[in-house]
Design a protein around this motif. Structure first.
Motif, PDB file in Angstrom:
ATOM      1  N   CYS A 241       0.841  -1.206   0.000  1.00  0.00           N
ATOM      2  CA  CYS A 241       0.000   0.000   0.000  1.00  0.00           C
ATOM      3  C   CYS A 241       0.877   1.258   0.000  1.00  0.00           C
ATOM      4  N   CYS A 242       2.193   1.068   0.160  1.00  0.00           N
ATOM      5  CA  CYS A 242       3.154   2.168  -0.029  1.00  0.00           C
ATOM      6  C   CYS A 242       4.194   1.654  -1.022  1.00  0.00           C
ATOM      7  N   PRO A 243       3.770   1.485  -2.274  1.00  0.00           N
ATOM      8  CA  PRO A 243       4.637   0.839  -3.266  1.00  0.00           C
ATOM      9  C   PRO A 243       5.822   1.726  -3.638  1.00  0.00           C
ATOM     10  N   ASN A 244       6.897   1.076  -4.093  1.00  0.00           N
ATOM     11  CA  ASN A 244       8.025   1.885  -4.578  1.00  0.00           C
ATOM     12  C   ASN A 244       8.100   1.891  -6.110  1.00  0.00           C
ATOM     13  N   ALA A 245       7.111   1.275  -6.748  1.00  0.00           N
ATOM     14  CA  ALA A 245       7.080   1.265  -8.211  1.00  0.00           C
ATOM     15  C   ALA A 245       5.636   1.196  -8.696  1.00  0.00           C
ATOM     16  N   LYS A 246       5.478   1.439  -9.973  1.00  0.00           N
ATOM     17  CA  LYS A 246       4.129   1.450 -10.536  1.00  0.00           C
ATOM     18  C   LYS A 246       4.183   0.813 -11.924  1.00  0.00           C
ATOM     19  N   ALA A 247       3.246  -0.085 -12.182  1.00  0.00           N
ATOM     20  CA  ALA A 247       3.125  -0.646 -13.530  1.00  0.00           C
ATOM     21  C   ALA A 247       2.300   0.345 -14.339  1.00  0.00           C
ATOM     22  N   TYR A 248       2.797   0.663 -15.495  1.00  0.00           N
ATOM     23  CA  TYR A 248       2.226   1.805 -16.184  1.00  0.00           C
ATOM     24  C   TYR A 248       2.206   1.567 -17.679  1.00  0.00           C
ATOM     25  N   LYS A 249       1.115   1.909 -18.278  1.00  0.00           N
ATOM     26  CA  LYS A 249       1.052   1.864 -19.734  1.00  0.00           C
ATOM     27  C   LYS A 249       1.053   3.297 -20.233  1.00  0.00           C
TER      28      LYS A 249
ATOM     29  N   TYR B  53      -1.750  -3.147  -6.103  1.00  0.00           N
ATOM     30  CA  TYR B  53      -2.761  -3.830  -6.920  1.00  0.00           C
ATOM     31  C   TYR B  53      -4.068  -3.050  -6.947  1.00  0.00           C
ATOM     32  N   ILE B  54      -4.194  -2.099  -6.039  1.00  0.00           N
ATOM     33  CA  ILE B  54      -5.486  -1.423  -5.836  1.00  0.00           C
ATOM     34  C   ILE B  54      -5.270   0.088  -5.789  1.00  0.00           C
ATOM     35  N   ASP B  55      -6.371   0.820  -5.671  1.00  0.00           N
ATOM     36  CA  ASP B  55      -6.255   2.253  -5.394  1.00  0.00           C
ATOM     37  C   ASP B  55      -5.896   2.358  -3.915  1.00  0.00           C
ATOM     38  N   GLU B  56      -4.664   2.764  -3.643  1.00  0.00           N
ATOM     39  CA  GLU B  56      -4.221   2.750  -2.242  1.00  0.00           C
ATOM     40  C   GLU B  56      -4.597   4.024  -1.492  1.00  0.00           C
ATOM     41  N   ASP B  57      -5.279   4.955  -2.173  1.00  0.00           N
ATOM     42  CA  ASP B  57      -5.665   6.208  -1.498  1.00  0.00           C
ATOM     43  C   ASP B  57      -6.997   6.076  -0.767  1.00  0.00           C
ATOM     44  N   VAL B  58      -7.192   4.952  -0.123  1.00  0.00           N
ATOM     45  CA  VAL B  58      -8.432   4.739   0.640  1.00  0.00           C
ATOM     46  C   VAL B  58      -8.051   4.232   2.032  1.00  0.00           C
ATOM     47  N   SER B  59      -9.057   4.039   2.863  1.00  0.00           N
ATOM     48  CA  SER B  59      -8.773   3.672   4.253  1.00  0.00           C
ATOM     49  C   SER B  59      -8.192   2.256   4.363  1.00  0.00           C
ATOM     50  N   TYR B  60      -7.638   1.969   5.531  1.00  0.00           N
ATOM     51  CA  TYR B  60      -7.084   0.642   5.838  1.00  0.00           C
ATOM     52  C   TYR B  60      -8.135  -0.449   5.572  1.00  0.00           C
ATOM     53  N   GLU B  61      -9.357  -0.209   6.071  1.00  0.00           N
ATOM     54  CA  GLU B  61     -10.416  -1.229   5.944  1.00  0.00           C
ATOM     55  C   GLU B  61     -10.768  -1.464   4.471  1.00  0.00           C
TER      56      GLU B  61
ATOM     57  N   PRO C 218       4.291  -1.934   5.595  1.00  0.00           N
ATOM     58  CA  PRO C 218       4.543  -0.982   6.695  1.00  0.00           C
ATOM     59  C   PRO C 218       3.367  -0.031   6.940  1.00  0.00           C
ATOM     60  N   ARG C 219       2.710   0.409   5.869  1.00  0.00           N
ATOM     61  CA  ARG C 219       1.588   1.340   6.056  1.00  0.00           C
ATOM     62  C   ARG C 219       0.418   0.653   6.754  1.00  0.00           C
ATOM     63  N   CYS C 220       0.141  -0.592   6.363  1.00  0.00           N
ATOM     64  CA  CYS C 220      -0.976  -1.307   6.994  1.00  0.00           C
ATOM     65  C   CYS C 220      -0.682  -1.593   8.461  1.00  0.00           C
ATOM     66  N   GLN C 221       0.591  -1.916   8.735  1.00  0.00           N
ATOM     67  CA  GLN C 221       0.949  -2.164  10.149  1.00  0.00           C
ATOM     68  C   GLN C 221       0.737  -0.899  10.979  1.00  0.00           C
ATOM     69  N   GLU C 222       1.039   0.244  10.376  1.00  0.00           N
ATOM     70  CA  GLU C 222       0.891   1.515  11.092  1.00  0.00           C
ATOM     71  C   GLU C 222      -0.583   1.892  11.264  1.00  0.00           C
TER      72      GLU C 222
END
Ligand SMILES: C[S@@+](CC[C@H](N)C(=O)[O-])C[C@H]1O[C@@H](n2cnc3c(N)ncnc32)[C@H](O)[C@@H]1O
Length: 140
Positions: free
Chosen positions: A73-81, A108-116, A132-136
């Motif tokens: 949820c805090c990726p260091n890369a992005k798959a992009y077309k 894999y998802i839109d990570e700009d949403v809540s933990y739940e 790390p973001r989910c753990q936090e």
């Protein structure tokens, strides 16, 4: 088996590409076939196809490199077309400097949403994210 995280693709119609190449033919004597001659041959086909020739190809593609990458949820890369990848290629772009031996992760998802919401979406992939973001953000 299909993974849900493959990239959707829209690439220009190969027929349209063909006609664009004809338009790009140099109109000079050194060329084996002039633009005018090429158009004379191809125009009836274009007319017969009507507007349908421009319909893009849409689908989902399987990318072996991307498929090896785990989610964060805090990726260091992005798959992009990119728009310029008209042949169906895609790229993995680093979102930050990545050190040697660091795992390269994508979201894999839109990570700009809540933990739940993130965990609910990732349940479709069959895992609970412990990045790390989910753990936090995990509620106690
Ligand atoms: C595209 S594959 C990723 C590569 C896979 N780990 C492998 O070894 O081939 C997606 C699968 O990897 C696992 N996965 C990906 N990210 C994960 C994460 N953050 N935590 C746990 N499992 C994960 C899940 O089983 C998911 O369905």
């Amino acid at each position: 088996m299909f993974e849900l995280n493959n990239l959707g693709l829209v690439v220009p119609s190969p027929v349209e590409d063909y006609f664009i190449h004809i338009d790009d033919l140099p109109d000079d004597e050194k060329c084996n076939i002039s633009q005018e001659e090429a158009e004379k041959v191809t125009r009836p086909f274009l007319d017969a196809l009507g507007e349908d020739y421009a319909a893009p190809c849409e689908g989902t593609a399987f990318f072996p490199l991307q498929s090896c990458m785990n989610h964060s949820c805090c990726p260091n890369a992005k798959a992009y077309k990119r728009d310029e990848d008209t042949d169906g290629n895609a790229v993995i772009i680093a979102l930050e400097p990545i050190k040697k031996d660091d795992e390269i992760t994508i979201s894999y998802i839109d990570e700009d949403v809540s933990y739940e919401e993130r965990q609910a979406e990732l349940a479709d992939y069959g895992f609970i994210c412990t990045c790390p973001r989910c753990q936090e953000e995990k509620p106690n």
